[in-house]
Scaffold this motif. Structure first.
Motif, short mmCIF file in Angstrom:
data_model
loop_
_atom_site.label_atom_id
_atom_site.label_comp_id
_atom_site.label_asym_id
_atom_site.label_seq_id
_atom_site.Cartn_x
_atom_site.Cartn_y
_atom_site.Cartn_z
N ALA A 77 44.50 79.58 48.13
CA ALA A 77 43.86 80.68 48.86
C ALA A 77 44.23 80.68 50.34
O ALA A 77 44.21 81.72 51.01
CB ALA A 77 42.34 80.59 48.69
N PHE A 78 44.59 79.52 50.87
CA PHE A 78 44.94 79.45 52.30
C PHE A 78 46.24 80.19 52.60
O PHE A 78 46.49 80.57 53.74
CB PHE A 78 45.05 77.99 52.73
N SER A 79 47.07 80.40 51.63
CA SER A 79 48.33 81.11 51.84
C SER A 79 48.11 82.59 52.13
O SER A 79 49.03 83.27 52.58
CB SER A 79 49.25 80.95 50.64
N LYS A 80 46.91 83.10 51.83
CA LYS A 80 46.61 84.51 52.06
C LYS A 80 46.10 84.78 53.47
O LYS A 80 45.88 85.95 53.83
CB LYS A 80 45.55 84.97 51.04
N LEU A 81 45.90 83.76 54.28
CA LEU A 81 45.35 83.95 55.62
C LEU A 81 46.43 84.50 56.57
O LEU A 81 47.60 84.14 56.47
CB LEU A 81 44.82 82.63 56.17
N ASP A 82 46.01 85.37 57.47
CA ASP A 82 46.94 85.84 58.48
C ASP A 82 46.88 84.92 59.70
O ASP A 82 46.14 83.93 59.73
CB ASP A 82 46.67 87.29 58.87
N GLY A 83 47.66 85.24 60.73
CA GLY A 83 47.75 84.36 61.88
C GLY A 83 46.43 84.15 62.58
O GLY A 83 46.09 83.04 63.01
N ALA A 84 45.65 85.23 62.77
CA ALA A 84 44.37 85.11 63.46
C ALA A 84 43.39 84.26 62.66
O ALA A 84 42.58 83.51 63.23
CB ALA A 84 43.78 86.50 63.71
N GLU A 85 43.46 84.36 61.34
CA GLU A 85 42.55 83.56 60.50
C GLU A 85 42.95 82.10 60.48
O GLU A 85 42.09 81.21 60.51
CB GLU A 85 42.53 84.16 59.09
N VAL A 86 44.25 81.83 60.44
CA VAL A 86 44.71 80.45 60.51
C VAL A 86 44.32 79.82 61.84
O VAL A 86 44.01 78.63 61.93
CB VAL A 86 46.24 80.38 60.30
N ASN A 87 44.29 80.63 62.87
CA ASN A 87 44.02 80.12 64.21
C ASN A 87 42.63 79.51 64.36
O ASN A 87 42.42 78.64 65.22
CB ASN A 87 44.20 81.25 65.24
N VAL A 88 41.65 79.94 63.56
CA VAL A 88 40.30 79.40 63.70
C VAL A 88 40.15 78.06 62.98
O VAL A 88 39.13 77.38 63.14
CB VAL A 88 39.24 80.40 63.17
N LEU A 89 41.14 77.68 62.19
CA LEU A 89 41.10 76.38 61.52
C LEU A 89 41.39 75.28 62.53
O LEU A 89 42.04 75.49 63.54
CB LEU A 89 42.12 76.33 60.38
N SER A 90 40.92 74.09 62.23
CA SER A 90 41.21 72.95 63.10
C SER A 90 42.69 72.60 62.99
O SER A 90 43.34 72.87 61.97
CB SER A 90 40.36 71.75 62.69
N PRO A 91 43.27 72.01 64.04
CA PRO A 91 44.67 71.61 63.96
C PRO A 91 44.97 70.68 62.79
O PRO A 91 46.03 70.77 62.17
CB PRO A 91 44.91 70.91 65.31
N GLN A 92 44.04 69.78 62.50
CA GLN A 92 44.24 68.86 61.38
C GLN A 92 44.32 69.61 60.05
O GLN A 92 45.15 69.29 59.19
CB GLN A 92 43.10 67.82 61.34
N MET A 93 43.47 70.62 59.87
CA MET A 93 43.50 71.40 58.64
C MET A 93 44.79 72.21 58.54
O MET A 93 45.41 72.31 57.48
CB MET A 93 42.27 72.30 58.55
N GLN A 94 45.22 72.81 59.65
CA GLN A 94 46.48 73.55 59.66
C GLN A 94 47.65 72.65 59.27
O GLN A 94 48.58 73.07 58.58
CB GLN A 94 46.72 74.13 61.05
N PHE A 95 47.59 71.40 59.69
CA PHE A 95 48.67 70.46 59.42
C PHE A 95 48.61 69.90 58.01
O PHE A 95 49.63 69.76 57.32
CB PHE A 95 48.59 69.32 60.45
N ASN A 96 47.42 69.58 57.52
CA ASN A 96 47.28 68.88 56.24
C ASN A 96 47.37 69.78 55.02
O ASN A 96 47.87 69.36 53.98
CB ASN A 96 45.94 68.12 56.21
N VAL A 97 46.85 71.02 55.13
CA VAL A 97 46.83 71.91 53.96
C VAL A 97 48.26 72.30 53.61
O VAL A 97 48.97 72.92 54.43
CB VAL A 97 45.97 73.15 54.23
#
Length: 615
Positions: free
Chosen positions: A240-260
């Motif tokens: 489901a994370f692949s469906k996020l756009d840039g603004a939505e990815v931006n609210v995630l923590s850096p660790q989550m952006q890196f690990n997922v």
């Protein structure tokens, strides 16, 4: 005096100038094409680009921050040359920049924030989003996997950088150099998503709802990138994370952006401008096709006192040399010491191993806005001048140095519409202006020949020589410093003709006064020159000073008018000293000059006694 010497110097000036016009300053094309000065937006048309301020949460930027951003963008434009660009603030969020000619490439990077950050690389993994969403039926391959780690992205092994290029290790030595490392080149997948504008009011709750509670809970438990080498289906819970756009990815923590594993480099690249500017947070960025996790930023662009483009003599590569402020130098030394003294158990050491294979020390990433310019391994504690390396050209190195020198924009911008500006109206005005100038010049010539006769020839030839010098200077300056000729500049040149005519009047009337006082025409020429010279220099100096002040305090078309007026006035002085006075000295020895009917000194010569005493 020896008038032949001065005329020879003037001839040499012409030869040097037109050799430069035809062969220097990047001269290209036929000789005819090299005689075309660079024309402005109002004469040849150009490009007009709009930049829209991006503020998180949809807020309106302050008027002060927009004016500051406008000033910085103006400085960046001026660094391209005297191009007479127009930079204006429209409304509350837009800045519009207009440049003459085909200037899309020059405009595209003007509104980059230029936020420089120096961060330690503490994690590295590949962009395995495609494999995670579409697990291959074949056995797991190390080249498309990320090995597990026991500490939040710190233990990524060499095989973890599946998509990352195994470039040779870069280095930074105490003598202030870092060997070149490849600048990341976006792949088609990295540019597939549209750039976020940064004003979407997206919250973490919105993203939780979109991905679902199961995927969110699984992502929160991750302490390292998901290992696909042992379980090729391990990425599917995070689809489901692949469906996020840039603004939505931006609210995630850096660790989550890196690990997922299903968050791709394309999604990270589509984050809003300013997404990773916070110096007190870690950041996830893509570099050479893989994802890296960066530590907090102890050194920033404000710690740099001066940046300059340089050509590295050892390898012939363009670099950007950095001089740090006093406090910045201490911060930089501490950061490089941390990277240099790290042990094999430190997260940064493991990350550098994943990025470069066999290594000696940790890597420090040089981050500009959302991109890593280079990430060299640090081979010593740096305290002095250092260098940013990468795949720079002369222009890109200068552009980066200018951005750092002029400061970062206080507001981030997204690119708005760009359009081509027609020059139809300007061409019509140019024709009308040139027609008016031609009529004016014709009237000046008629009056000069009628009133001064032979002396009118001197006026006419002086104006022609001044025009040729001005044209050559225009052509050469257009190629070398980017001077652009506009209608305002043409007006400046026409005004300078009036200044030149004044100097003629001063000299010739002073000559008449000397003859009235009883001197012969030959001796009157030299004496009149000595007395008129001071007045001519004073008048032209005042004009030049006025032009300089106007150039400094003005912008746009007015600045172009001031530059043209000052340039043409200086060239007029050259003609006065190297042509007008020597040619008058030569004419004073001719019979025609002694003739009241031919010389233009008619009444004065008739009133002068024939037995005048030579002075």
């Amino acid at each position: 005096m020896h008038p032949g010497r001065q005329l020879g110097v003037l001839g040499l000036v012409f030869v040097v100038l037109y050799l430069a016009v035809f062969f220097l300053g990047g001269a290209k094309g036929s000789f005819t094409e090299r005689l075309h000065p660079k024309l402005g937006l109002d004469l040849v048309g150009g490009t007009q680009a709009t930049y829209i301020a991006s503020v998180q949460g949809g807020q309106v930027p302050s008027k002060e921050s927009m004016e500051q951003a406008k000033g910085i963008i103006e400085n960046r434009v001026n660094a391209l040359g005297v191009s007479e660009a127009e930079v204006v603030v429209q409304g509350q969020r837009n800045i519009v920049v207009s440049l003459a000619g085909k200037s899309e490439d020059q405009l595209k990077d003007l509104a980059k924030a230029a936020q420089m950050r120096f961060r330690l690389v503490v994690g590295a993994t590949g962009d395995v989003s495609a494999s995670a969403l579409n697990p291959p039926s074949a056995s797991p391959s190390a080249s498309a996997s990320a090995k597990p780690s026991t500490s939040a992205g710190a233990k990524a092994s060499a095989s973890a950088a599946a998509g990352a290029a195994k470039t040779p290790s870069a280095s930074a030595t105490p003598s202030a150099s870092t060997t070149p490392s490849a600048t990341p080149t976006p792949t088609p997948s990295e540019t597939a998503l549209p750039q976020a504008t940064g004003d979407e009011n997206v919250t973490v709750a919105d993203v939780q709802k979109k991905v679902g509670p199961a995927a969110w809970a699984a992502a929160e438990k991750l302490t390292a990138p998901v290992d696909l080498s042992t379980n090729k289906q391990a990425g599917l819970p995070y689809a489901a994370f692949s469906k996020l756009d840039g603004a939505e990815v931006n609210v995630l923590s850096p660790q989550m952006q890196f690990n997922v594993p299903t968050i791709s480099c394309a999604q990270l690249a589509a984050r809003p401008n300013g997404a990773i500017d916070d110096v007190n947070k870690q950041a996830a960025v893509c570099y050479n096709g893989g994802k890296v996790l960066l530590d907090k930023a102890p050194v920033v662009g404000e710690d740099i006192s001066k940046a300059s483009p340089q050509l590295d003599q050892q390898n012939g590569q363009w670099v950007v040399s950095l001089d740090f402020k006093s406090d910045g130098s201490k911060k930089w030394a501490n950061l490089t010491r941390q990277a240099f003294t790290a042990t094999s158990s430190d997260p940064c050491y493991v990350a550098a191993t994943a990025m470069y294979g066999s290594i000696d020390h940790c890597a420090v990433a040089v981050v500009l806005d959302k991109e890593i310019v280079s990430a060299p391994q640090i081979q010593g504690v740096l305290t002095g001048t250092s260098q940013i390396t990468g795949q720079f050209t002369a222009s890109s190195a200068k552009q980066l140095a200018d951005q750092l020198n002029f400061g970062a924009l206080p507001v981030t911008f997204a690119s708005g519409p760009a359009q081509t500006v027609s020059a139809t109206l300007g061409i019509q005005q140019l024709k009308a202006g040139l027609l008016a100038a031609a009529i004016g010049m014709l009237l000046v010539a008629v009056y000069a020949f009628f009133y001064y006769r032979l002396l009118g020839t001197v006026i006419f030839l002086s104006l022609i020589l001044s025009a040729l010098l001005t044209f050559g200077a225009l052509d050469f300056l257009g190629r070398t410093i980017g001077f652009t000729l506009t209608l305002a500049g043409i007006a400046g040149f026409i005004v300078s003709l009036g200044v030149a005519a004044d100097s003629f009047v001063i000299y010739f009337e002073r000559l008449k006064d000397e003859i009235r006082e009883g001197r012969s025409p030959r001796s009157a020429v030299s004496r009149a020159w000595v007395r008129a010279r001071r007045t001519i220099i004073s008048a032209n100096t005042i004009t030049i000073m006025a032009a300089v002040v106007l150039y400094i305090v003005s912008i746009g078309a007015v600045q172009g008018f001031a530059f043209a007026l000052g340039l043409s006035t200086v060239l007029d002085l050259v003609v006065v000293f190297l042509f007008r006075h020597p040619i008058m000295t030569m004419l004073a020895s001719t019979k025609a000059f002694m003739s009241p009917r031919v010389s233009g000194l008619g009444r004065v010569l008739r009133r002068t006694p024939t037995d005048v005493k030579e002075a």
